[in-house]
Design a protein around this motif. Sequence first.
Motif, short mmCIF file in Angstrom:
data_model
loop_
_atom_site.label_atom_id
_atom_site.label_comp_id
_atom_site.label_asym_id
_atom_site.label_seq_id
_atom_site.Cartn_x
_atom_site.Cartn_y
_atom_site.Cartn_z
N PRO A 16 13.08 -6.19 7.94
CA PRO A 16 12.30 -4.96 7.78
C PRO A 16 13.13 -3.80 7.21
CG PRO A 16 11.85 -5.97 9.91
CD PRO A 16 12.99 -6.74 9.31
N GLY A 17 14.45 -3.86 7.41
CA GLY A 17 15.31 -2.83 6.84
C GLY A 17 15.35 -2.86 5.32
N ASP A 18 14.93 -4.00 4.73
CA ASP A 18 14.97 -4.12 3.27
C ASP A 18 14.12 -3.04 2.59
OD1 ASP A 18 16.48 -6.37 3.78
OD2 ASP A 18 14.97 -7.82 3.13
N LEU A 19 13.02 -2.66 3.23
CA LEU A 19 12.13 -1.67 2.59
C LEU A 19 12.75 -0.28 2.56
CD1 LEU A 19 8.39 -2.34 3.46
CD2 LEU A 19 9.72 -2.89 1.43
N ALA A 20 13.50 0.05 3.61
CA ALA A 20 14.17 1.36 3.63
C ALA A 20 15.20 1.43 2.50
CB ALA A 20 14.84 1.59 4.98
N VAL A 21 15.92 0.32 2.30
CA VAL A 21 16.90 0.28 1.21
C VAL A 21 16.19 0.36 -0.14
CG1 VAL A 21 18.74 -1.07 0.13
CG2 VAL A 21 18.55 -1.00 2.63
N ARG A 22 15.08 -0.36 -0.23
CA ARG A 22 14.29 -0.31 -1.48
C ARG A 22 13.85 1.12 -1.80
NH1 ARG A 22 11.11 -2.61 -5.19
NH2 ARG A 22 8.97 -1.86 -5.44
N GLY A 23 13.55 1.86 -0.77
CA GLY A 23 13.13 3.25 -0.97
C GLY A 23 14.22 4.10 -1.64
N LYS A 24 15.45 3.63 -1.55
CA LYS A 24 16.58 4.35 -2.17
C LYS A 24 17.09 3.62 -3.41
CE LYS A 24 17.79 6.19 2.34
NZ LYS A 24 18.58 5.99 3.56
N PHE A 25 16.21 2.87 -4.05
CA PHE A 25 16.61 2.03 -5.18
C PHE A 25 17.42 2.81 -6.21
CE2 PHE A 25 16.32 -0.95 -8.65
CZ PHE A 25 16.07 -2.18 -8.07
N SER A 26 16.93 3.97 -6.60
CA SER A 26 17.61 4.70 -7.69
C SER A 26 18.96 5.26 -7.23
CB SER A 26 16.72 5.81 -8.25
OG SER A 26 16.41 6.71 -7.22
N LEU A 27 19.06 5.62 -5.94
CA LEU A 27 20.36 6.08 -5.44
C LEU A 27 21.37 4.93 -5.48
CD1 LEU A 27 19.23 8.23 -2.35
CD2 LEU A 27 20.15 9.07 -4.54
N TYR A 28 20.89 3.74 -5.12
CA TYR A 28 21.80 2.58 -5.17
C TYR A 28 22.18 2.24 -6.61
CZ TYR A 28 22.07 1.43 -0.25
OH TYR A 28 22.37 1.46 1.10
N GLU A 68 0.80 -1.23 0.00
CA GLU A 68 0.00 0.00 0.00
C GLU A 68 0.83 1.27 0.00
OE1 GLU A 68 -2.49 -0.70 3.42
OE2 GLU A 68 -2.92 -2.71 2.59
N ARG A 69 2.03 1.17 0.54
CA ARG A 69 2.82 2.41 0.62
C ARG A 69 4.20 2.21 0.02
NH1 ARG A 69 0.82 1.70 5.75
NH2 ARG A 69 2.87 1.42 6.67
N ASP A 70 4.29 1.37 -1.03
CA ASP A 70 5.58 1.13 -1.67
C ASP A 70 6.10 2.46 -2.23
OD1 ASP A 70 7.75 0.43 -3.19
OD2 ASP A 70 6.76 -1.22 -4.22
N PRO A 71 7.25 2.93 -1.76
CA PRO A 71 7.74 4.24 -2.20
C PRO A 71 8.08 4.27 -3.69
CG PRO A 71 9.41 3.07 -0.90
CD PRO A 71 8.14 2.28 -0.80
#
Lengths: 276, 276
Positions: free
Chosen positions: B195-207, A271-274
């Motif tokens: 759960p930390g995987d989602l925070a990293v996913r949020g920075k997909f393009s930076l990675y 629901e909140r996938d960035p």
Amino acid sequence: MFLVDPAEFDLARVDPAATPVGPLAKRAAAEAMTSIGEQLDQLQEILFAEGLGGGRRRVLLVLQGMDTSGKGGTIRHVAGLVNPQGLRIASFKKPTEEESRHDFLWRIRREVPPPGYIGVFDRSHYEDVLVPRVEELVPESEWRDRYRRINAFEHELAEQGVTIVKCFLHISPERQRERLIARLENPVKRWKYDPGDLAVRGKFSLYQAAYSDALRECSTAVAPWYAIPADRKWYRNWAVAQVLLEALRDLAPVYPRPTYDPRVELAKIKERDPLR
Amino acid sequence: MFLVDPAEFDLARVDPAATPVGPLAKRAAAEAMTSIGEQLDQLQEILFAEGLGGGRRRVLLVLQGMDTSGKGGTIRHVAGLVNPQGLRIASFKKPTEEESRHDFLWRIRREVPPPGYIGVFDRSHYEDVLVPRVEELVPESEWRDRYRRINAFEHELAEQGVTIVKCFLHISPERQRERLIARLENPVKRWKYDPGDLAVRGKFSLYQAAYSDALRECSTAVAPWYAIPADRKWYRNWAVAQVLLEALRDLAPVYPRPTYDPRVELAKIKERDPLR
């Protein structure tokens, strides 16, 4: 089956060509190995997950045997059944100068598998109750005392969560002769041969006596020895795989409980996938 | 194929779902893997023999990629093709306190495979030009300088006989989403999720930008990077296996010359076998 009973074990009474249980021919063994492989692979994955989740349990498979008994082949065909990521294989050769300056268990301790892993020892601390005895490098009181120290060490490992399985690959002198000749006659096998192998072969019966004692003295409830008939490679591989499988089944590893709430995490990504 | 050209590489132009060469479907890939596996297995045995005979050469396969890109699956399916005895697999997680007190290459040096082995790094020193950059843990001058230090380090390894092959497993954010959801929905996969995987996913393009630079800056003649399309598991496995096979073929390991005369040894065991 194959278990060494400390009350009455005598290696001389074990037939290296026996097939007392399990498959009776190569083809049946190959089928059995496929099934064992699938089970081992799955149990190992759960054990690995358990270890990542904070579990302390692990497995240590110790392989011993005369030259050409098939320690390397067993690693290839049995350890090769599982994900290499969950394996830690250690080979113990003639001790280096540094290793010799320490207690005989020093180099062994460094290779104990971490939680979640299956460790395999290609030779082990048992060399130190075999070679020094047969080659008369230390007095009898010393190598005899090592039985006690080995049992104490293995007991300590067991308390740390290590399931210990020890397999002696038992071959006949006739089969060793064939295999040594094969190594010498086949150019791509010559690297496996060492001229020192013949001197050790000359002491075959002394080594058998040393093995017989070591297996009997150090087959304990927490670290049993198994005497594996190893004249037939397919039977040897099946038997070790079966013993290892039973150890893993008894250990019965479990997936760790998630430290997070899967529903919450699913909602987050759905629901909140960035990135959507 | 897949080779990163330092003059013009841009990760954004690599399609994670591409199949530019090789098998076009899962079944063809499985057949190709059987053949590659046989060749890899044989070359590895020769390399292992060469190492025992005093050779210094070895192979290091470095795997990098975003979460769910398949580093673990690649180890299972590619490293799993060879004898586990000749493998050294090292996983690099978030540095421990002790590791953080040392130079970032300290923990890496300790895991360089010994002569004769194929080493596999599941993550590596490249984490140190990715995470600190994206998470802004060190100034740009520092992570930029690490490119130079990595290239110098890898050059040094090459001079010691290490053939370095680096594979970046390139997945799309859509495929990562599917795989993260699958990990959460399947109880036996939940241990792979953090759960930390989602925070990293949020920075997909930076990675992706950090990977693009790292691959371009550190793809050298002695330690090339390969950008592997990894949206399809069967293609990813085939591609990494193929790259590894080509590296071993180029290395062309050779059996060591025996340090003894096989005829003399054969005569000894055939004519003067002490056990006959």
